[in-house]
Write an enzyme that holds these catalytic residues in place. Structure first.
Site, PDB file in Angstrom:
ATOM      1  N   GLU A 107      -4.844   4.188   6.302  1.00  0.00           N
ATOM      2  CA  GLU A 107      -4.572   3.982   4.875  1.00  0.00           C
ATOM      3  C   GLU A 107      -4.884   5.239   4.058  1.00  0.00           C
ATOM      4  O   GLU A 107      -4.102   5.620   3.196  1.00  0.00           O
ATOM      5  CB  GLU A 107      -5.392   2.788   4.349  1.00  0.00           C
ATOM      6  CG  GLU A 107      -5.106   2.498   2.899  1.00  0.00           C
ATOM      7  CD  GLU A 107      -5.951   1.368   2.333  1.00  0.00           C
ATOM      8  OE1 GLU A 107      -5.902   0.249   2.874  1.00  0.00           O
ATOM      9  OE2 GLU A 107      -6.655   1.614   1.346  1.00  0.00           O
TER      10      GLU A 107
ATOM     11  N   SER B 190     -10.908   0.364   3.655  1.00  0.00           N
ATOM     12  CA  SER B 190     -10.236   0.052   4.929  1.00  0.00           C
ATOM     13  C   SER B 190      -9.592   1.317   5.472  1.00  0.00           C
ATOM     14  O   SER B 190      -8.855   1.996   4.753  1.00  0.00           O
ATOM     15  CB  SER B 190      -9.149  -1.004   4.718  1.00  0.00           C
ATOM     16  OG  SER B 190      -9.732  -2.185   4.241  1.00  0.00           O
TER      17      SER B 190
ATOM     18  N   ARG C 243       0.818  -1.224   0.000  1.00  0.00           N
ATOM     19  CA  ARG C 243       0.000   0.000   0.000  1.00  0.00           C
ATOM     20  C   ARG C 243       0.848   1.268   0.000  1.00  0.00           C
ATOM     21  O   ARG C 243       0.509   2.269   0.621  1.00  0.00           O
ATOM     22  CB  ARG C 243      -0.973   0.054   1.177  1.00  0.00           C
ATOM     23  CG  ARG C 243      -2.003  -1.023   1.219  1.00  0.00           C
ATOM     24  CD  ARG C 243      -2.918  -1.047   0.003  1.00  0.00           C
ATOM     25  NE  ARG C 243      -3.500  -2.374  -0.063  1.00  0.00           N
ATOM     26  CZ  ARG C 243      -2.944  -3.394  -0.716  1.00  0.00           C
ATOM     27  NH1 ARG C 243      -1.836  -3.243  -1.418  1.00  0.00           N
ATOM     28  NH2 ARG C 243      -3.504  -4.577  -0.718  1.00  0.00           N
TER      29      ARG C 243
HETATM   30  C1  FAD Z   1     -15.442   1.267  -0.678  1.00  0.00           C
HETATM   31  C2  FAD Z   1     -13.952   1.359  -0.889  1.00  0.00           C
HETATM   32  C3  FAD Z   1     -13.218   0.201  -1.056  1.00  0.00           C
HETATM   33  C4  FAD Z   1     -11.836   0.270  -1.255  1.00  0.00           C
HETATM   34  N1  FAD Z   1     -11.128  -0.886  -1.432  1.00  0.00           N
HETATM   35  C5  FAD Z   1      -9.795  -0.843  -1.637  1.00  0.00           C
HETATM   36  C6  FAD Z   1      -9.046  -2.059  -1.833  1.00  0.00           C
HETATM   37  O1  FAD Z   1      -9.587  -3.154  -1.820  1.00  0.00           O
HETATM   38  N2  FAD Z   1      -7.707  -1.954  -2.028  1.00  0.00           N
HETATM   39  C7  FAD Z   1      -7.073  -0.754  -2.063  1.00  0.00           C
HETATM   40  O2  FAD Z   1      -5.848  -0.736  -2.256  1.00  0.00           O
HETATM   41  N3  FAD Z   1      -7.758   0.408  -1.894  1.00  0.00           N
HETATM   42  C8  FAD Z   1      -9.087   0.393  -1.691  1.00  0.00           C
HETATM   43  N4  FAD Z   1      -9.790   1.560  -1.492  1.00  0.00           N
HETATM   44  C9  FAD Z   1      -9.072   2.839  -1.472  1.00  0.00           C
HETATM   45  C10 FAD Z   1      -9.109   3.613  -2.816  1.00  0.00           C
HETATM   46  O3  FAD Z   1     -10.207   3.246  -3.594  1.00  0.00           O
HETATM   47  C11 FAD Z   1      -7.847   3.427  -3.634  1.00  0.00           C
HETATM   48  O4  FAD Z   1      -6.729   3.815  -2.884  1.00  0.00           O
HETATM   49  C12 FAD Z   1      -7.890   4.249  -4.938  1.00  0.00           C
HETATM   50  O5  FAD Z   1      -6.808   3.902  -5.758  1.00  0.00           O
HETATM   51  C13 FAD Z   1      -7.851   5.747  -4.692  1.00  0.00           C
HETATM   52  O6  FAD Z   1      -8.098   6.374  -5.938  1.00  0.00           O
HETATM   53  P1  FAD Z   1      -8.667   7.840  -6.040  1.00  0.00           P
HETATM   54  O7  FAD Z   1      -8.593   8.219  -7.483  1.00  0.00           O
HETATM   55  O8  FAD Z   1      -9.970   7.957  -5.400  1.00  0.00           O
HETATM   56  O9  FAD Z   1      -7.543   8.647  -5.221  1.00  0.00           O
HETATM   57  P2  FAD Z   1      -7.759   9.919  -4.281  1.00  0.00           P
HETATM   58  O10 FAD Z   1      -8.494   9.514  -3.065  1.00  0.00           O
HETATM   59  O11 FAD Z   1      -8.300  11.056  -5.061  1.00  0.00           O
HETATM   60  O12 FAD Z   1      -6.247  10.242  -3.894  1.00  0.00           O
HETATM   61  C14 FAD Z   1      -5.528   9.383  -3.045  1.00  0.00           C
HETATM   62  C15 FAD Z   1      -4.079   9.907  -2.926  1.00  0.00           C
HETATM   63  O13 FAD Z   1      -3.432   9.783  -4.176  1.00  0.00           O
HETATM   64  C16 FAD Z   1      -2.998  11.048  -4.661  1.00  0.00           C
HETATM   65  N5  FAD Z   1      -3.262  11.045  -6.099  1.00  0.00           N
HETATM   66  C17 FAD Z   1      -4.441  10.802  -6.716  1.00  0.00           C
HETATM   67  N6  FAD Z   1      -4.255  10.818  -8.047  1.00  0.00           N
HETATM   68  C18 FAD Z   1      -2.946  11.094  -8.257  1.00  0.00           C
HETATM   69  C19 FAD Z   1      -2.150  11.238  -9.428  1.00  0.00           C
HETATM   70  N7  FAD Z   1      -2.652  11.097 -10.662  1.00  0.00           N
HETATM   71  N8  FAD Z   1      -0.824  11.529  -9.285  1.00  0.00           N
HETATM   72  C20 FAD Z   1      -0.280  11.671  -8.050  1.00  0.00           C
HETATM   73  N9  FAD Z   1      -0.989  11.544  -6.918  1.00  0.00           N
HETATM   74  C21 FAD Z   1      -2.319  11.251  -7.024  1.00  0.00           C
HETATM   75  C22 FAD Z   1      -3.829  12.074  -3.909  1.00  0.00           C
HETATM   76  O14 FAD Z   1      -3.121  13.314  -3.787  1.00  0.00           O
HETATM   77  C23 FAD Z   1      -3.995  11.393  -2.571  1.00  0.00           C
HETATM   78  O15 FAD Z   1      -2.826  11.595  -1.797  1.00  0.00           O
HETATM   79  C24 FAD Z   1     -11.170   1.525  -1.292  1.00  0.00           C
HETATM   80  C25 FAD Z   1     -11.939   2.695  -1.104  1.00  0.00           C
HETATM   81  C26 FAD Z   1     -13.320   2.619  -0.900  1.00  0.00           C
HETATM   82  C27 FAD Z   1     -14.089   3.876  -0.727  1.00  0.00           C
END
Ligand code: FAD
Length: 367
Positions: free
Chosen positions: A359, A247, A170
């Protein structure tokens, strides 16, 4: 752009509208970028104004403070998917703003194996590289062959090989520094109607096979979605559990001394071999292996510390389907969520001496 000092905060600048937890106050400025040139312009403009930058994808892994973000939110909206044949497989070049679930669904429909166990994870493709997204025995670092970024220091595009990305459990270099903005991720996928060998017992059993076995690609993706739904880990299913960031705590990785200490307090704690610290590179060159590490389920620790599903503290609650998902109730705030997270973290630490680490990325907030 919208400006909070100007005509008031436009609706899109309220970050609660852009996060799956539904919390987060306003940003000073908010800009969506749909190509690399507009990303570079937005970053240069923010830097010229000395405005801190928050890069935002789908907002599914951030907790933004109720006070909001005193800077510029740059929302990633680059779209595009290009497939390139390579040997018996395919390179999928995915723009950072593509919806991750749609991409995985496309791969499954096209008979491209490699991401099927990552079905149902919200967010955008670019962010998967940031925390090396993983679930049900797969991680994106298993299939990523390159990540293209905008380097904010050198103000140029850069293609990074996996070895440069420092992928770990992660985490990656993109979580450790704000220098790089991911603009594209390239995955190496296999042409197959079967999944890659399954590495997660619960999933393998559900598919009627054993660890290392393979199952139909679409059935694997479907089984993953069903398992996730039963744990409240799919967005859009509504209900009180739907406002979460997945999580809330990562599974702690303990060294042997810490593991022995925990076993003394909780002899029945489940544990799995973690990665050897630092991998092979951590060996001392004289053949001495790197120390062993153990991964312990955070959910087990939370439950044993007395926190049950549905437990509520003010405007935040533990999901009724999964102990590790903290949710925001109607009218709840980031402050409520953080208070609950603090209570859970402290309860586990007091009982087991293990400090759980969140996380999601905390923006303007801390535990
Ligand atoms: C219901 C649910 C279930 C989930 N299950 C999992 C799972 O099973 N496994 C898992 O690993 N995660 C899980 N997650 C967490 C999440 O979905 C992932 O981490 C996902 O990849 C985040 O993507 P996002 O575009 O929403 O990122 P954001 O929440 O918008 O950003 C997360 C971080 O990444 C940075 N960021 C975003 N995009 C970029 C970019 N292009 N370049 C540089 N930095 C960037 C942001 O600044 C921030 O620090 C879950 C979340 C939810 C709500």
């Amino acid at each position: 752009m919208t400006d909070r000092a100007g005509a008031g905060v436009a609706p899109q600048a309220r970050l609660s509208d852009w996060t799956t937890l539904g919390v987060g106050g306003p940003a000073d400025a908010f800009v969506e970028v749909s190509d690399v040139a507009s990303l570079a312009d937005a970053l240069a403009e923010a830097e010229a104004r000395d405005s801190p930058v928050l890069v935002l994808g789908g907002g599914s892994n951030v907790v933004v403070a109720d006070d909001g973000f005193p800077g510029t939110v740059v929302r990633i909206a680059m779209k595009g998917l290009r497939l390139e044949s390579q040997g018996g497989g395919v390179l999928a070049h995915v723009s950072a703003g593509e919806d991750w679930c749609s991409f995985v669904g496309y791969c499954v429909a096209e008979g491209l194996a490699g991401t099927e166990c990552l079905s149902g994870i919200p967010g955008l493709a670019g962010a998967t590289a940031v925390q090396n997204v993983g679930a049900y025995g797969q991680e994106v670092s298993d299939t990523i062959v390159s990540v293209t970024v905008w380097d904010r220091l050198d103000r140029s595009a850069l293609e990074m090989a996996p070895a440069d990305c420092n992928f770990g459990y992660r985490t990656s270099i993109f979580r450790a520094t704000s220098r790089y903005v991911v603009t594209n991720v390239t995955f190496s996928l296999q042409r197959s109607q079967l999944s890659l060998p399954l590495r997660y017992t619960e999933l393998a059993e559900r598919l009627g096979t054993k660890l290392g076995g393979r199952a139909a690609l679409n059935e694997t993706a479907q089984a993953v979605i069903e398992l996730r739904m039963s744990k409240g880990m799919v967005l859009g299913t509504g209900g009180p559990d739907s406002r979460s960031a997945g999580s809330f705590f990562v599974n702690p990785v303990l060294d042997e001394v810490q593991m022995n200490e925990l076993l003394r307090l909780a002899p029945d704690v489940p544990r799995f071999p973690g990665s050897r610290a630092g991998g092979a590179a951590a060996a001392d060159g004289a053949g001495t292996p790197a120390p062993m590490s153990w991964k312990v389920p955070a959910a087990w620790l939370v439950e044993r510390a007395g926190f049950t599903r549905g437990y509520r503290n003010g405007g935040a609650a533990i999901s009724s389907k999964h102990t590790l998902a903290l949710t925001v109730c109607d009218g709840g705030t980031a402050r409520d969520l953080l208070a609950l997270a603090r209570e859970v973290r402290d309860g586990v630490r007091e009982l087991f001496g293990v400090c759980l680490v969140p996380e999601p990325v905390l923006v303007g907030a801390h535990l």
